[in-house]
Motif scaffolding. Structure first.
Motif, PDB file in Angstrom:
ATOM      1  N   GLY A 285       0.809  -1.214   0.000  1.00 14.23           N
ATOM      2  CA  GLY A 285       0.000   0.000   0.000  1.00 14.23           C
ATOM      3  C   GLY A 285       0.841   1.263   0.000  1.00 14.23           C
ATOM      4  O   GLY A 285       0.313   2.363  -0.124  1.00 14.23           O
ATOM      5  N   GLY A 286       2.169   1.089   0.139  1.00 10.94           N
ATOM      6  CA  GLY A 286       3.067   2.241   0.075  1.00 10.94           C
ATOM      7  C   GLY A 286       3.545   2.699   1.432  1.00 10.94           C
ATOM      8  O   GLY A 286       2.885   2.513   2.455  1.00 10.94           O
ATOM      9  N   LEU A 287       4.715   3.316   1.427  1.00 14.53           N
ATOM     10  CA  LEU A 287       5.301   3.802   2.668  1.00 14.53           C
ATOM     11  C   LEU A 287       4.482   4.948   3.259  1.00 14.53           C
ATOM     12  O   LEU A 287       4.601   5.257   4.449  1.00 14.53           O
ATOM     13  CB  LEU A 287       6.744   4.261   2.409  1.00 14.53           C
ATOM     14  N   GLY A 288       3.638   5.570   2.443  1.00 13.54           N
ATOM     15  CA  GLY A 288       2.764   6.614   2.954  1.00 13.54           C
ATOM     16  C   GLY A 288       1.787   6.124   4.004  1.00 13.54           C
ATOM     17  O   GLY A 288       1.196   6.935   4.737  1.00 13.54           O
ATOM     18  N   THR A 289       1.618   4.805   4.103  1.00 11.55           N
ATOM     19  CA  THR A 289       0.744   4.276   5.150  1.00 11.55           C
ATOM     20  C   THR A 289       1.394   4.356   6.532  1.00 11.55           C
ATOM     21  O   THR A 289       0.694   4.255   7.544  1.00 11.55           O
ATOM     22  CB  THR A 289       0.359   2.811   4.862  1.00 11.55           C
ATOM     23  N   LEU A 290       2.734   4.519   6.585  1.00 13.94           N
ATOM     24  CA  LEU A 290       3.408   4.563   7.886  1.00 13.94           C
ATOM     25  C   LEU A 290       3.016   5.787   8.706  1.00 13.94           C
ATOM     26  O   LEU A 290       2.591   5.636   9.869  1.00 13.94           O
ATOM     27  CB  LEU A 290       4.923   4.488   7.707  1.00 13.94           C
ATOM     28  N   PRO A 291       3.136   7.018   8.178  1.00  9.84           N
ATOM     29  CA  PRO A 291       2.708   8.147   9.002  1.00  9.84           C
ATOM     30  C   PRO A 291       1.227   8.109   9.345  1.00  9.84           C
ATOM     31  O   PRO A 291       0.824   8.553  10.427  1.00  9.84           O
ATOM     32  CB  PRO A 291       3.064   9.375   8.155  1.00  9.84           C
ATOM     33  N   GLU A 292       0.414   7.563   8.444  1.00  6.09           N
ATOM     34  CA  GLU A 292      -1.010   7.449   8.743  1.00  6.09           C
ATOM     35  C   GLU A 292      -1.228   6.545   9.956  1.00  6.09           C
ATOM     36  O   GLU A 292      -2.030   6.862  10.847  1.00  6.09           O
ATOM     37  CB  GLU A 292      -1.751   6.898   7.522  1.00  6.09           C
TER      38      GLU A 292
END
Length: 476
Positions: A221-228
Motif C-alpha cells: 500500500g506504500g510507505l505513505g501508510t506509515l505516518p497514517e
C-alpha cells in the motif's frame, strides 16, 4: 502518565515518531501529554501516499533502509508488521554514455570495491577504469568531501558516473561538497587509515549480514501508510494532533514554553522541534539566537517526482529492471527513474493491468525544475524515457509531487554544526530537535533522532529520584 505537557512542532515522520515515543503509542508507558502542531493540511511530510490512475502509490519516499532498525520497529509497533515487504530482486542500472548499464555490485554509495564488476558494467570508459586501477594516496583528517576524496584516489570519472548518481539519489546534492563523515561514515575509517580504498570497500561490502534481513523494506500500500498508522496510534494514545496549525511564535518562560499557533496560546513544559532548519531558526531566533544562526546556514535541495501510469496493453514491452540512475555529467533532464511496478511486488499484484513508474528531477542549486508547470515536467520525463528505454506509449494519468526544500545538505563540518545547535538548544532547556537536518536524511535516521529527542525530554521531565528513571530508553 505524567501530567507534563510536551508540544511537538512538525507532523512529519520525525515529529510523529517523537509523539509516539512520548505518548506510549509506540509501546511502553506514556511519558507526557503530547500535542502535535503541523502547519500543512496533512501529516507525513515526504512520506505521502495517494492514487494515480486509480492505483494507490507512494508520492514521496517509497522505501527504508531495513538494516538500520528504527523504521521497521516503528512500523511493527503501530500494527504494520504484516505489511512489510522488501523490493523485488529486479536490478537497477545507470543511464550513462548513451546506454543503460548495470549498476556494478560490490560498491558502497558508488565507491567501488570490485573493479572487475566495475569493468564488466561498462559504466566507465577505458581511461576511467585504468585510472581507478591506480589508486593515489591522499591524507584525510577529521572530515573531507566525499567527491573530492574519491576523485583524488580513483579519478574523477568514478565520481562523475558512480558516486554522483548514487549520492544524488539520497541527497540531491554535489559530491564535492557532501561530508564523508556525515553522509557515509563507514568509509571514514578506511579513508583515514591510508590503505587501499578499493580493498577497504571490498571488505566492507563483503561483511556478513543477518540471514533473512533485506537491505530495504517497503509497505504494502506504500510507505505513505506509515505516518497514517503512527498518527492513528498517537490519537488513540491521547495525542492532540492538529493540522493546518502553523506555529507563529515560540518563547521560553519561567514555567516552560509559550507556543502561539492557530490564533491560540499553548503552554508546554517542553518542546520538540521536528521542522526544517529554516523554520526552527525562525522560532528560536529570540531565545536561542546561536542555534538560529547555525540553522540558518543549512541549505536545501528542491526536487520533483513525476509519477506516470500506463496501461500495460499500450506498452510494446514493459521496461525491465527496477529503474536507473542518471549521472549529472550526462546532461539529461531527469536524475533517476524507478519502475515501480517492477520494484514492488505488492504494486504489480494490486494493479496487474497497469504499469507505474516515476522520475525525479531537481538537484542542489538547480531548482528551476520546480518552477516549471506539471505538463513540462511530464514532457521532459517522457522525452528522456523515450531515449533511455524506447518508451513511446502515453500515460493515462500523471501526478507531480514537489518538495521545494526537500533535502538538507550535509557539507564538510555538518556534524560539528549539529553539535553546536544542540548545545545551544540544551542551554535554553526543555528543548530538543530532530529530523532530517541533523543526523541523517533517511527515514530510519529521522526516527532515530526522534527517539533521542524523546529520550532527552523524558529525562528532563522525570524526577531524578525515581529508581532508574534517568536511564529509560525511548523507542519502539
Amino acid at each position: 502518565m505524567s501530567d507534563a505537557q510536551v508540544v511537538v512542532v512538525g507532523g512529519g515522520i520525525a515529529g510523529l515518531a517523537a509523539a509516539a515515543f512520548l505518548s506510549g503509542a509506540a509501546g511502553g508507558p506514556a511519558r507526557a501529554r503530547v500535542t502535535v502542531l503541523e502547519a500543512s493540511g496533512r501529516v507525513g511530510g515526504k512520506l505521502w501516499g495517494g492514487e494515480v490512475g486509480g492505483v494507490r502509490v507512494d508520492l514521496g519516499a517509497e522505501s527504508v533502509l531495513a538494516r538500520r532498525p528504527e523504521a521497521v520497529e516503528l512500523a511493527r509497533a503501530v500494527g504494520l508488521g504484516e505489511e512489510l515487504e522488501p523490493p523485488t530482486t529486479a536490478k537497477a542500472a545507470i543511464w550513462t554514455r548513451g546506454a543503460l548499464r548495470p549498476l556494478p555490485g560490490g560498491q558502497v554509495m558508488g565507491v567501488p570495491g570490485d573493479l572487475e564488476a566495475l569493468a564488466a558494467s561498462g559504466v566507465l570508459t577505458a581511461e576511467g577504469l585504468e585510472r581507478a586501477r591506480h589508486e593515489r594516496g591522499t591524507e584525510v583528517g577529521a572530515d573531507v568531501a566525499i567527491g573530492r576524496y574519491v576523485a583524488d584516489r580513483l579519478g574523477q570519472e568514478v565520481v562523475d558516473r558512480l558516486v554522483e548518481p548514487l549520492l544524488g539519489g539520497v541527497y540531491a546534492g554535489r559530491s564535492d561538497e557532501i561530508s564523508l563523515r556525515a553522509a557515509v561514515p563507514q568509509l571514514l575509517p578506511i579513508a583515514q587509515g591510508g590503505g587501499s580504498l578499493v580493498e577497504g570497500v571490498r571488505e566492507l561490502a563483503s561483511r556478513p549480514q543477518v540471514v533473512g534481513t533485506p537491505v530495504f523494506q517497503g509497505l504494502r500500500g506504500g510507505l505513505g501508510t506509515l505516518p497514517e498508522a503512527v498518527a492513528a496510534a498517537c490519537v488513540k494514545a491521547g495525542v492532540d494532533l492538529l493540522t493546518d496549525t502553523p506555529v507563529d511564535e515560540l518563547r521560553r518562560t519561567p514555567e516552560g514554553w509559550r507556543v502561539v499557533a492557530g490564533g491560540e496560546v499553548l503552554r508546554a513544559d517542553a518542546v520538540v522541534l521536528a521542522v526544517p532548519a529554516p523554520t526552527a531558526a525562525r522560532l528560536l531566533r529570540t531565545d536561542a539566537p546561536a542555534a538560529a544562526v547555525e540553522l540558518d546556514s543549512v541549505e536545501y535541495a528542491g526536487m520533483a517526482l513525476v509519477t506516470l501510469a500506463f496501461r500495460r496493453a499500450d506498452l510494446a514491452e514493459p521496461p525491465s529492471g527496477s529503474g536507473f540512475l542518471v549521472p549529472p555529467v550526462d546532461g539529461r533532464r531527469i536524475k533517476a527513474s524507478t519502475f515501480s511496478s517492477n520494484k514492488w511486488g505488492w504494486l504489480e499484484r494490486s494493479a496487474p493491468d497497469a504499469f507505474l513508474l516515476r522520475t525525479s528531477l531537481g538537484r542542489y542549486r538547480e531548482d528551476e525544475a520546480l518552477e516549471l508547470p506539471d505538463e513540462e515536467l511530464v514532457a521532459r520525463s517522457l522525452a528522456d524515457l523515450a531515449e533511455a528505454i524506447g518508451l513511446t506509449a502515453r500515460p493515462y494519468d500523471t501526478f507531480v509531487s514537489r518538495f521545494t526544500a526537500g533535502l538538507p545538505q550535509y557539507p564538510v563540518g555538518h556534524l560539528d554544526r549539529v553539535a553546536r545547535v544542540r548545545a545551544a538548544a540544551e542551554a535554553v532547556g526543555a528543548l530538543a530537535l530532530c529530523g532530517a537536518a541533523y543526523d541523517g536524511v533517511g527515514i530510519p535516521a529521522c526516527i532515530g533522532s526522534a527517539a533521542a529527542a524523546a529520550a532527552a525530554i523524558d529525562k528532563l521531565l522525570t524526577p531524578a529520584t525515581g529508581e532508574g528513571s534517568t536511564e529509560r530508553t525511548m523507542g519502539a
